[in-house]
Design an enzyme around this catalytic site. Structure first.
Site, PDB file in Angstrom:
ATOM      1  N   LYS A  27      -1.692   5.736   0.235  1.00  0.00           N
ATOM      2  CA  LYS A  27      -2.629   6.028  -0.847  1.00  0.00           C
ATOM      3  C   LYS A  27      -2.046   5.531  -2.169  1.00  0.00           C
ATOM      4  O   LYS A  27      -0.890   5.802  -2.486  1.00  0.00           O
ATOM      5  CB  LYS A  27      -2.891   7.537  -0.913  1.00  0.00           C
ATOM      6  N   HIS A  48      -3.535   6.027  -5.313  1.00  0.00           N
ATOM      7  CA  HIS A  48      -4.025   6.725  -6.497  1.00  0.00           C
ATOM      8  C   HIS A  48      -3.919   8.239  -6.252  1.00  0.00           C
ATOM      9  O   HIS A  48      -3.840   8.689  -5.115  1.00  0.00           O
ATOM     10  CB  HIS A  48      -5.484   6.348  -6.787  1.00  0.00           C
TER      11      HIS A  48
END
Length: 227
Positions: free
Chosen positions: A104, A106
Protein backbone atom coordinates in the site's frame (compact mmCIF):
# COMPACT_ATOMS: atom_id res chain seq x y z
CA UNK A 1 -4.39 -36.90 24.01
CA UNK A 2 -5.23 -33.61 25.74
CA UNK A 3 -8.94 -32.83 26.08
CA UNK A 4 -8.74 -29.62 24.03
CA UNK A 5 -7.35 -31.63 21.11
CA UNK A 6 -10.26 -34.08 21.28
CA UNK A 7 -12.67 -31.14 21.44
CA UNK A 8 -10.95 -29.49 18.48
CA UNK A 9 -11.35 -32.60 16.34
CA UNK A 10 -15.08 -32.73 17.12
CA UNK A 11 -15.24 -28.99 16.41
CA UNK A 12 -13.70 -29.42 12.94
CA UNK A 13 -16.27 -32.08 12.07
CA UNK A 14 -19.13 -30.05 13.55
CA UNK A 15 -18.19 -27.02 11.43
CA UNK A 16 -17.74 -29.21 8.34
CA UNK A 17 -14.16 -28.04 8.10
CA UNK A 18 -12.95 -31.63 8.16
CA UNK A 19 -14.86 -33.86 5.78
CA UNK A 20 -14.58 -37.50 4.78
CA UNK A 21 -15.38 -38.91 1.36
CA UNK A 22 -13.56 -38.75 -1.96
CA UNK A 23 -11.63 -35.60 -2.81
CA UNK A 24 -9.11 -34.63 -5.48
CA UNK A 25 -6.42 -32.39 -4.02
CA UNK A 26 -4.45 -29.67 -5.81
CA UNK A 27 -1.57 -32.13 -5.94
CA UNK A 28 -3.75 -34.50 -7.96
CA UNK A 29 -3.88 -37.04 -5.17
CA UNK A 30 -7.24 -38.65 -4.38
CA UNK A 31 -7.82 -38.32 -0.65
CA UNK A 32 -10.50 -39.81 1.65
CA UNK A 33 -10.48 -36.64 3.75
CA UNK A 34 -10.37 -32.90 3.14
CA UNK A 35 -9.91 -29.84 5.33
CA UNK A 36 -11.21 -26.37 4.47
CA UNK A 37 -10.60 -23.73 7.14
CA UNK A 38 -12.67 -21.29 5.09
CA UNK A 39 -15.75 -22.99 6.56
CA UNK A 40 -15.24 -21.16 9.87
CA UNK A 41 -17.56 -18.23 9.21
CA UNK A 42 -19.41 -17.20 12.37
CA UNK A 43 -18.35 -15.22 15.41
CA UNK A 44 -18.81 -18.16 17.77
CA UNK A 45 -16.81 -20.45 15.50
CA UNK A 46 -13.92 -18.00 15.24
CA UNK A 47 -14.04 -17.43 19.00
CA UNK A 48 -13.72 -21.14 19.71
CA UNK A 49 -11.09 -21.58 17.01
CA UNK A 50 -8.96 -18.84 18.53
CA UNK A 51 -9.01 -20.60 21.90
CA UNK A 52 -7.90 -23.92 20.42
CA UNK A 53 -5.05 -22.19 18.61
CA UNK A 54 -4.11 -20.22 21.72
CA UNK A 55 -3.89 -23.41 23.79
CA UNK A 56 -1.74 -25.09 21.14
CA UNK A 57 0.55 -22.06 20.83
CA UNK A 58 0.96 -21.93 24.60
CA UNK A 59 1.63 -25.67 24.83
CA UNK A 60 4.24 -25.58 22.08
CA UNK A 61 5.91 -22.18 22.53
CA UNK A 62 4.92 -20.88 25.95
CA UNK A 63 4.80 -17.11 26.47
CA UNK A 64 8.21 -16.33 25.02
CA UNK A 65 7.03 -14.45 21.92
CA UNK A 66 5.69 -11.00 21.04
CA UNK A 67 3.92 -11.18 17.68
CA UNK A 68 1.54 -13.63 16.01
CA UNK A 69 1.93 -13.39 12.24
CA UNK A 70 -0.91 -14.59 10.00
CA UNK A 71 -0.01 -14.71 6.29
CA UNK A 72 -2.63 -13.24 3.94
CA UNK A 73 -5.33 -14.10 3.50
CA UNK A 74 -6.56 -16.99 5.68
CA UNK A 75 -3.97 -16.25 8.34
CA UNK A 76 -5.43 -12.81 9.08
CA UNK A 77 -8.60 -13.91 10.94
CA UNK A 78 -6.65 -16.75 12.58
CA UNK A 79 -4.12 -14.30 14.01
CA UNK A 80 -6.78 -11.85 15.21
CA UNK A 81 -8.95 -14.53 16.84
CA UNK A 82 -5.95 -16.14 18.51
CA UNK A 83 -4.41 -13.01 20.05
CA UNK A 84 -7.81 -12.17 21.55
CA UNK A 85 -8.14 -15.68 22.95
CA UNK A 86 -4.54 -15.72 24.17
CA UNK A 87 -5.15 -12.63 26.28
CA UNK A 88 -8.38 -14.10 27.67
CA UNK A 89 -6.78 -17.43 28.57
CA UNK A 90 -3.29 -16.39 29.66
CA UNK A 91 -3.48 -12.67 30.40
CA UNK A 92 -0.69 -11.69 28.02
CA UNK A 93 -0.94 -9.07 25.29
CA UNK A 94 0.35 -10.48 22.01
CA UNK A 95 0.42 -8.25 18.94
CA UNK A 96 -0.98 -9.43 15.66
CA UNK A 97 0.57 -8.80 12.26
CA UNK A 98 -0.15 -9.84 8.72
CA UNK A 99 1.05 -9.03 5.23
CA UNK A 100 -0.72 -7.51 2.27
CA UNK A 101 -0.58 -9.15 -1.12
CA UNK A 102 0.10 -5.74 -2.62
CA UNK A 103 2.16 -2.98 -0.99
CA UNK A 104 0.00 0.00 0.00
CA UNK A 105 1.44 3.37 -1.03
CA UNK A 106 -0.94 5.73 0.80
CA UNK A 107 -2.36 6.10 4.31
CA UNK A 108 -1.14 3.16 6.37
CA UNK A 109 1.61 2.38 3.88
CA UNK A 110 3.75 -0.69 3.48
CA UNK A 111 3.30 -4.42 3.20
CA UNK A 112 2.14 -5.08 6.77
CA UNK A 113 -1.20 -4.92 8.57
CA UNK A 114 -1.52 -4.61 12.33
CA UNK A 115 1.59 -4.31 14.46
CA UNK A 116 4.97 -3.42 13.06
CA UNK A 117 7.82 -5.88 13.61
CA UNK A 118 11.26 -4.70 14.66
CA UNK A 119 14.57 -5.65 16.21
CA UNK A 120 14.23 -8.02 19.14
CA UNK A 121 10.73 -9.20 18.28
CA UNK A 122 9.95 -12.90 18.58
CA UNK A 123 7.36 -14.10 16.08
CA UNK A 124 5.09 -17.14 15.86
CA UNK A 125 3.56 -17.79 12.44
CA UNK A 126 -0.03 -19.09 12.33
CA UNK A 127 -1.67 -20.85 9.38
CA UNK A 128 -4.58 -23.20 8.69
CA UNK A 129 -2.73 -26.11 7.12
CA UNK A 130 0.56 -26.52 5.29
CA UNK A 131 0.92 -29.10 2.55
CA UNK A 132 3.92 -27.87 0.58
CA UNK A 133 5.62 -25.13 2.59
CA UNK A 134 5.20 -22.68 -0.29
CA UNK A 135 3.55 -20.03 1.88
CA UNK A 136 6.51 -20.08 4.28
CA UNK A 137 8.84 -19.39 1.36
CA UNK A 138 6.93 -16.11 0.92
CA UNK A 139 6.40 -15.34 4.62
CA UNK A 140 9.90 -16.01 5.95
CA UNK A 141 11.71 -13.22 4.02
CA UNK A 142 8.93 -10.71 4.75
CA UNK A 143 9.31 -11.21 8.50
CA UNK A 144 13.10 -11.25 8.44
CA UNK A 145 13.19 -8.05 6.34
CA UNK A 146 11.52 -6.07 9.15
CA UNK A 147 14.67 -6.05 11.29
CA UNK A 148 17.93 -4.16 10.83
CA UNK A 149 19.41 -7.57 9.95
CA UNK A 150 17.91 -11.03 9.41
CA UNK A 151 19.10 -12.11 12.86
CA UNK A 152 17.39 -9.14 14.57
CA UNK A 153 13.92 -10.73 14.30
CA UNK A 154 13.50 -14.28 15.61
CA UNK A 155 10.89 -16.68 14.29
CA UNK A 156 9.99 -18.86 17.26
CA UNK A 157 7.89 -21.37 15.32
CA UNK A 158 4.91 -22.17 13.12
CA UNK A 159 1.52 -23.47 14.28
CA UNK A 160 -1.11 -24.97 11.96
CA UNK A 161 -4.38 -26.69 12.75
CA UNK A 162 -3.79 -30.08 11.14
CA UNK A 163 -0.71 -32.11 10.26
CA UNK A 164 -1.83 -34.15 7.25
CA UNK A 165 1.18 -36.44 7.78
CA UNK A 166 1.68 -37.02 4.08
CA UNK A 167 4.90 -36.67 2.16
CA UNK A 168 5.63 -33.67 0.03
CA UNK A 169 5.89 -33.59 -3.72
CA UNK A 170 9.69 -33.81 -3.68
CA UNK A 171 10.68 -35.60 -0.45
CA UNK A 172 9.49 -38.41 1.79
CA UNK A 173 9.03 -36.05 4.75
CA UNK A 174 5.84 -34.25 5.72
CA UNK A 175 5.63 -30.51 5.09
CA UNK A 176 6.05 -29.58 8.77
CA UNK A 177 9.24 -31.61 9.08
CA UNK A 178 10.56 -30.10 5.85
CA UNK A 179 9.93 -26.60 7.21
CA UNK A 180 11.63 -27.38 10.52
CA UNK A 181 14.67 -28.75 8.73
CA UNK A 182 14.94 -25.95 6.18
CA UNK A 183 14.26 -22.93 8.38
CA UNK A 184 15.53 -24.17 11.76
CA UNK A 185 12.38 -23.39 13.75
CA UNK A 186 9.78 -25.89 15.01
CA UNK A 187 6.63 -26.38 12.91
CA UNK A 188 3.76 -27.81 14.94
CA UNK A 189 0.05 -28.62 14.59
CA UNK A 190 -2.88 -28.58 17.01
CA UNK A 191 -3.62 -32.17 15.95
CA UNK A 192 -2.37 -34.74 13.45
CA UNK A 193 -4.40 -37.05 11.24
CA UNK A 194 -3.33 -39.87 13.54
CA UNK A 195 -5.00 -37.97 16.39
CA UNK A 196 -8.12 -37.59 14.22
CA UNK A 197 -8.27 -41.31 13.51
CA UNK A 198 -7.66 -42.17 17.16
CA UNK A 199 -10.50 -39.86 18.23
CA UNK A 200 -13.10 -40.65 15.56
CA UNK A 201 -12.62 -44.32 14.69
CA UNK A 202 -14.30 -45.41 17.93
CA UNK A 203 -15.86 -42.18 19.19
CA UNK A 204 -18.61 -43.48 21.45
CA UNK A 205 -21.71 -44.37 19.44
CA UNK A 206 -20.86 -42.03 16.57
CA UNK A 207 -17.95 -43.93 15.02
CA UNK A 208 -17.49 -41.22 12.41
CA UNK A 209 -14.61 -43.11 10.82
CA UNK A 210 -16.18 -46.45 9.87
CA UNK A 211 -14.26 -49.67 9.22
CA UNK A 212 -14.55 -49.04 5.47
CA UNK A 213 -13.32 -45.46 5.76
CA UNK A 214 -10.47 -46.57 8.02
CA UNK A 215 -9.30 -48.95 5.30
CA UNK A 216 -9.38 -46.12 2.77
CA UNK A 217 -7.35 -43.85 5.08
CA UNK A 218 -4.84 -46.64 5.73
CA UNK A 219 -4.50 -47.24 1.99
CA UNK A 220 -3.97 -43.53 1.36
CA UNK A 221 -1.16 -43.35 3.91
CA UNK A 222 0.36 -46.55 2.63
CA UNK A 223 0.82 -44.74 -0.70
CA UNK A 224 1.30 -41.11 0.36
CA UNK A 225 2.24 -41.14 4.03
CA UNK A 226 5.38 -39.36 5.19
CA UNK A 227 8.38 -41.54 5.93
Amino acid sequence: MEQYKKDFIDFMVECQVLKFGSFTLKSGRHSPFFMNAGAYVTGSQLGRLGKYYAQAVHDNFGDDFDVLFGPAYKGIPLAVATVIAYHELYGKEIRYCSNRKEIKDHGDTGILLGSRIGDGDRVVIIEDVTTSGKSIEETFPIIKAQGSSPAAVKIVGLIVSLNRMERGLETEKCALDEITERYAFPARAIVSMQDVVDALYTNGGKKIITDELKKEIDAYYSEWGAR
